[in-house]
Design an enzyme around this catalytic site. Structure first.
Site, PDB file in Angstrom:
ATOM      1  N   LYS A  13       0.850  -1.197   0.000  1.00 52.07           N
ATOM      2  CA  LYS A  13       0.000   0.000   0.000  1.00 52.07           C
ATOM      3  C   LYS A  13       0.885   1.248   0.000  1.00 52.07           C
ATOM      4  CE  LYS A  13      -3.608   2.619   0.387  1.00 52.07           C
ATOM      5  NZ  LYS A  13      -4.257   2.964  -0.898  1.00 52.07           N
ATOM      6  N   ASN A  22     -13.176   3.089  -6.111  1.00 54.25           N
ATOM      7  CA  ASN A  22     -12.669   3.405  -4.768  1.00 54.25           C
ATOM      8  C   ASN A  22     -12.193   4.845  -4.696  1.00 54.25           C
ATOM      9  OD1 ASN A  22      -9.593   3.819  -4.055  1.00 54.25           O
ATOM     10  ND2 ASN A  22      -9.650   2.537  -5.887  1.00 54.25           N
ATOM     11  N   VAL A  81     -10.195   5.714  -1.697  1.00 51.76           N
ATOM     12  CA  VAL A  81      -9.563   5.483  -0.395  1.00 51.76           C
ATOM     13  C   VAL A  81      -8.739   6.708   0.041  1.00 51.76           C
ATOM     14  CG1 VAL A  81      -7.862   4.052   0.836  1.00 51.76           C
ATOM     15  CG2 VAL A  81      -9.604   2.981  -0.620  1.00 51.76           C
ATOM     16  N   ASN A 108       5.261   1.480  -2.620  1.00 51.78           N
ATOM     17  CA  ASN A 108       4.566   2.444  -3.473  1.00 51.78           C
ATOM     18  C   ASN A 108       4.671   3.816  -2.790  1.00 51.78           C
ATOM     19  OD1 ASN A 108       1.872   3.960  -4.083  1.00 51.78           O
ATOM     20  ND2 ASN A 108       2.013   2.458  -5.715  1.00 51.78           N
ATOM     21  N   CYS A 112      -2.768   8.225  -8.597  1.00 49.09           N
ATOM     22  CA  CYS A 112      -3.962   8.051  -7.752  1.00 49.09           C
ATOM     23  C   CYS A 112      -4.971   9.150  -8.100  1.00 49.09           C
ATOM     24  CB  CYS A 112      -3.593   8.128  -6.272  1.00 49.09           C
ATOM     25  SG  CYS A 112      -5.061   8.090  -5.232  1.00 49.09           S
ATOM     26  N   GLY A 163      -5.042  -7.353  -8.481  1.00 46.60           N
ATOM     27  CA  GLY A 163      -5.510  -6.500  -7.396  1.00 46.60           C
ATOM     28  C   GLY A 163      -6.930  -6.805  -6.980  1.00 46.60           C
TER      29      GLY A 163
END
Ligand code: SIN
Length: 303
Positions: free
Chosen positions: A45, A69, A71, A99, A128, A263
């Site tokens: 993560k 998502n 997150v 990451n 992201c 994933g």
């Protein structure tokens, strides 16, 4: 038995299967199901300099053949990772990929410096879609990609993978920018920016309104982008986006991926990674292919 080892930017993985960052946490929950040493690598993560709470809930929504998502890069921060998660992870005989997340170039550089050579590889998260600063804001501009890549590369003690966003017009241009900045490999695709609306409340389903789509629904887009990136750069590619079976993984490798990440499939089947690895091996054996590397980029395009 076919040879399953792959070499990604000088790092030897025992097989081409890793985890999609953000779908596997730091591996603790999945270690109840299988031996994490079975993986070619574990992509962890995202890690930032300071801990992040992530976005408010709801931050996951189901979609046809996928999930959305938002997150927001929740993580305990690099220091807590080094003191708590890393010693636990080191019991497994596999490669570790951290990451790296940040809001500014300085953040990315600092987290790379904090982690040093404690892991085997870095994956730069400039894709992201769920944060206002950093993330996709960097990864959709070729000049920014080259700049942030080269600055992180200067301080990286381990090979640097750049994770690309699919939310661009020309994925090949973005991959070339990463390569020009000194990336040792690229990974793609991160999630496709999407939205769901609850028709009763007339409000978005996600508290953050929009989020990233992953799962089988995105696979054809991902395969197409891996193919286009393979034509554009020489560095290794880690392909991902909706891989659920060994055949899905083979498709990515035929398109040009040197390795694959699984994933979202792991959310419905915690053995997905092992199934995919076994499925690749089965394909090789059934087709008398001695080495998994032989299928990389072996697609034969129509005229
Ligand atoms: C998130 O934490 O928002 C997902 C990670 C990513 O898309 O890179």
């Amino acid at each position: 038995m076919a040879e399953m080892r792959v070499n990604i930017a000088g790092v030897e993985w025992k097989n081409p299967v890793t985890t999609g960052s953000g779908t596997f946490g730091f591996g603790r929950e999945y270690s109840d199901f299988f031996d994490l040493s079975e993986l070619g690598a574990i992509c962890l993560k995202a890690l930032s300099v300071k801990p992040r709470q992530g976005n408010p809930s709801p931050r996951i929504a189901e979609t046809p053949k996928g999930i959305l998502n938002s997150v927001g890069l929740q993580n305990p921060g690099a220091e807590a990772f080094l003191s708590t998660e890393l010693p636990w992870l080191r019991q497994f005989d596999t490669k570790l990929i951290a990451n790296l997340a940040g809001s500014t170039i300085e953040d990315y550089v600092q987290v790379a410096e904090m982690l040093g050579d404690s892991v085997d590889m870095f994956e730069l998260n400039i894709s992201c879609p769920n944060v206002k600063e950093g993330g996709m804001a960097f990864g959709t501009d070729a000049k920014m990609i080259e700049n942030v890549t080269s600055q992180v590369k200067q301080v990286s003690k381990v090979p640097l993978i750049v994770k690309l966003s699919p939310n661009v017009t020309d994925i090949a241009e973005m991959a070339r920018a990463a390569e020009a900045g000194g990336a040792d490999a690229v990974s793609l695709i991160n999630t496709l920016f999407g939205m769901r609306i609850d028709v009763k409340t007339r409000r978005p389903v996600l508290r953050n309104n929009m989020g990233g789509l992953s799962g089988p629904a995105v696979k054809p887009v991902a395969v197409r982008m891996v193919y286009q990136v393979r034509q554009a750069v020489k560095i290794p590619i880690i392909g991902m986006g909706g891989i659920t079976t060994g055949e899905d993984a083979v498709e990515f490798m035929l398109a040009g991926a040197n390795a694959v990440a699984v994933g979202t499939a792991g959310i419905v089947d915690p053995y997905a990674w092992i199934r995919v690895r076994n499925g690749i091996e089965q394909y090789l054996n059934e087709n008398n292919i001695a080495d998994v590397n032989e299928i990389v980029g072996a697609v034969q395009m129509n005229d």
